[in-house]
Design a protein around this motif. Structure first.
Motif, PDB file in Angstrom:
ATOM      1  N   ARG A  59     -20.830 -32.299  16.992  1.00 23.12           N
ATOM      2  CA  ARG A  59     -21.438 -32.934  15.811  1.00 23.12           C
ATOM      3  C   ARG A  59     -21.139 -32.136  14.541  1.00 23.12           C
ATOM      4  N   TYR A  60     -21.264 -30.821  14.625  1.00 20.22           N
ATOM      5  CA  TYR A  60     -21.024 -29.986  13.449  1.00 20.22           C
ATOM      6  C   TYR A  60     -19.553 -30.018  13.034  1.00 20.22           C
ATOM      7  N   ALA A  61     -18.655 -29.962  13.997  1.00 21.95           N
ATOM      8  CA  ALA A  61     -17.224 -30.033  13.695  1.00 21.95           C
ATOM      9  C   ALA A  61     -16.890 -31.337  12.983  1.00 21.95           C
ATOM     10  N   ASN A  62     -17.462 -32.439  13.455  1.00 22.29           N
ATOM     11  CA  ASN A  62     -17.250 -33.724  12.787  1.00 22.29           C
ATOM     12  C   ASN A  62     -17.794 -33.708  11.359  1.00 22.29           C
ATOM     13  N   LEU A  63     -18.942 -33.100  11.172  1.00 21.45           N
ATOM     14  CA  LEU A  63     -19.557 -33.016   9.848  1.00 21.45           C
ATOM     15  C   LEU A  63     -18.657 -32.273   8.854  1.00 21.45           C
ATOM     16  N   VAL A  64     -18.085 -31.157   9.292  1.00 21.13           N
ATOM     17  CA  VAL A  64     -17.291 -30.322   8.381  1.00 21.13           C
ATOM     18  C   VAL A  64     -15.812 -30.677   8.357  1.00 21.13           C
ATOM     19  N   GLY A  65     -15.376 -31.549   9.261  1.00 24.53           N
ATOM     20  CA  GLY A  65     -13.995 -32.009   9.232  1.00 24.53           C
ATOM     21  C   GLY A  65     -12.982 -31.076   9.876  1.00 24.53           C
ATOM     22  N   ILE A  66     -13.423 -30.354  10.908  1.00 24.28           N
ATOM     23  CA  ILE A  66     -12.496 -29.531  11.685  1.00 24.28           C
ATOM     24  C   ILE A  66     -12.661 -29.910  13.151  1.00 24.28           C
ATOM     25  N   SER A  67     -11.718 -29.504  13.979  1.00 23.35           N
ATOM     26  CA  SER A  67     -11.832 -29.834  15.402  1.00 23.35           C
ATOM     27  C   SER A  67     -12.906 -28.962  16.063  1.00 23.35           C
ATOM     28  N   ARG A  68     -13.448 -29.454  17.157  1.00 21.22           N
ATOM     29  CA  ARG A  68     -14.439 -28.679  17.892  1.00 21.22           C
ATOM     30  C   ARG A  68     -13.816 -27.395  18.423  1.00 21.22           C
ATOM     31  N   LYS A  69     -12.549 -27.456  18.822  1.00 18.03           N
ATOM     32  CA  LYS A  69     -11.845 -26.270  19.330  1.00 18.03           C
ATOM     33  C   LYS A  69     -11.719 -25.212  18.226  1.00 18.03           C
ATOM     34  N   THR A  70     -11.374 -25.646  17.014  1.00 15.64           N
ATOM     35  CA  THR A  70     -11.283 -24.692  15.893  1.00 15.64           C
ATOM     36  C   THR A  70     -12.639 -24.061  15.624  1.00 15.64           C
ATOM     37  N   LEU A  71     -13.691 -24.876  15.618  1.00 16.20           N
ATOM     38  CA  LEU A  71     -15.042 -24.351  15.406  1.00 16.20           C
ATOM     39  C   LEU A  71     -15.392 -23.341  16.493  1.00 16.20           C
ATOM     40  N   SER A  72     -15.113 -23.677  17.729  1.00 12.31           N
ATOM     41  CA  SER A  72     -15.391 -22.771  18.843  1.00 12.31           C
ATOM     42  C   SER A  72     -14.619 -21.467  18.695  1.00 12.31           C
ATOM     43  N   ASN A  73     -13.358 -21.574  18.318  1.00  7.49           N
ATOM     44  CA  ASN A  73     -12.540 -20.374  18.139  1.00  7.49           C
ATOM     45  C   ASN A  73     -13.053 -19.485  17.002  1.00  7.49           C
ATOM     46  N   ILE A  74     -13.524 -20.096  15.918  1.00  6.88           N
ATOM     47  CA  ILE A  74     -14.104 -19.321  14.813  1.00  6.88           C
ATOM     48  C   ILE A  74     -15.362 -18.608  15.300  1.00  6.88           C
ATOM     49  N   GLU A  75     -16.247 -19.356  15.950  1.00  4.52           N
ATOM     50  CA  GLU A  75     -17.515 -18.788  16.404  1.00  4.52           C
ATOM     51  C   GLU A  75     -17.322 -17.662  17.422  1.00  4.52           C
ATOM     52  N   ASN A  76     -16.287 -17.764  18.218  1.00  4.49           N
ATOM     53  CA  ASN A  76     -16.046 -16.755  19.259  1.00  4.49           C
ATOM     54  C   ASN A  76     -15.057 -15.673  18.843  1.00  4.49           C
ATOM     55  N   GLY A  77     -14.624 -15.698  17.576  1.00  6.03           N
ATOM     56  CA  GLY A  77     -13.733 -14.660  17.064  1.00  6.03           C
ATOM     57  C   GLY A  77     -12.335 -14.721  17.642  1.00  6.03           C
ATOM     58  N   LYS A  78     -11.926 -15.877  18.112  1.00  6.15           N
ATOM     59  CA  LYS A  78     -10.601 -16.000  18.725  1.00  6.15           C
ATOM     60  C   LYS A  78      -9.498 -16.277  17.708  1.00  6.15           C
ATOM     61  N   ILE A  79      -9.872 -16.707  16.511  1.00 12.92           N
ATOM     62  CA  ILE A  79      -8.876 -16.927  15.452  1.00 12.92           C
ATOM     63  C   ILE A  79      -9.409 -16.374  14.141  1.00 12.92           C
ATOM     64  N   GLN A  80      -8.507 -16.026  13.261  1.00 13.54           N
ATOM     65  CA  GLN A  80      -8.847 -15.627  11.906  1.00 13.54           C
ATOM     66  C   GLN A  80      -8.537 -16.825  11.010  1.00 13.54           C
ATOM     67  N   ALA A  81      -9.513 -17.664  10.799  1.00 13.90           N
ATOM     68  CA  ALA A  81      -9.313 -18.866   9.996  1.00 13.90           C
ATOM     69  C   ALA A  81      -9.105 -18.483   8.537  1.00 13.90           C
ATOM     70  N   ASN A  82      -8.369 -19.319   7.814  1.00 11.31           N
ATOM     71  CA  ASN A  82      -8.154 -19.042   6.397  1.00 11.31           C
ATOM     72  C   ASN A  82      -9.427 -19.365   5.607  1.00 11.31           C
ATOM     73  N   THR A  83      -9.442 -18.932   4.365  1.00 10.93           N
ATOM     74  CA  THR A  83     -10.616 -19.082   3.505  1.00 10.93           C
ATOM     75  C   THR A  83     -11.021 -20.540   3.349  1.00 10.93           C
ATOM     76  N   LYS A  84     -10.044 -21.430   3.215  1.00  9.42           N
ATOM     77  CA  LYS A  84     -10.349 -22.848   3.034  1.00  9.42           C
ATOM     78  C   LYS A  84     -11.127 -23.391   4.230  1.00  9.42           C
ATOM     79  N   VAL A  85     -10.674 -23.085   5.430  1.00  4.82           N
ATOM     80  CA  VAL A  85     -11.340 -23.572   6.643  1.00  4.82           C
ATOM     81  C   VAL A  85     -12.730 -22.946   6.782  1.00  4.82           C
ATOM     82  N   LEU A  86     -12.841 -21.652   6.512  1.00  3.36           N
ATOM     83  CA  LEU A  86     -14.151 -20.994   6.604  1.00  3.36           C
ATOM     84  C   LEU A  86     -15.136 -21.575   5.590  1.00  3.36           C
TER      85      LEU A  86
END
Length: 121
Positions: A59-86
């Motif tokens: 639900r949150y990923a849909n709200l912010v316009g990113i994939s659930r996988k990207t959200l999960s990766n950000i939350e778990n520190g698996k990727i260093q997302a760029n400033t725009k995505v954060l």
């Protein structure tokens, strides 16, 4: 004082778990953890998503316009997302990515200047 009166008084003093006051307290404490280095930005996002907005990842990923996988990766520190995505991810929480001084004395001076509406130097 009767037990019923004590219970009623305690209910008045303690904000409900889903109150704006409680959400603000949770947010400020979690931000403090990030600033002190005890919580990552991803952990902050996960904590606030669950405890303030009470939303699941999908639900949150849909709200912010990113994939659930990207959200999960950000939350778990698996990727260093760029400033725009954060910024996109933190926007519903009223937060954006910014620079924070590494040294406590700089942070203290900035906060003092901001609270007194003075110039830093």
């Amino acid at each position: 004082m009767t037990n019923r009166k004590k219970l009623k008084d305690n209910q008045k003093q303690k904000p409900p778990e889903d109150s704006v006051e409680n959400h603000e307290t949770l947010m400020l404490k979690a931000l403090q953890d990030v600033w002190q280095g005890t919580k990552t930005e991803g952990e902050l996002l996960c904590f606030l998503r669950k405890n303030v907005l009470q939303m699941n990842q999908e639900r949150y990923a849909n709200l912010v316009g990113i994939s659930r996988k990207t959200l999960s990766n950000i939350e778990n520190g698996k990727i260093q997302a760029n400033t725009k995505v954060l910024n996109q991810a933190f926007k519903p929480l009223g937060l954006k990515v910014g620079l924070i001084p590494r040294f406590d004395n700089h942070w203290t001076k900035i906060m003092q200047a901001m609270s007194s509406h003075k110039e830093i130097l």
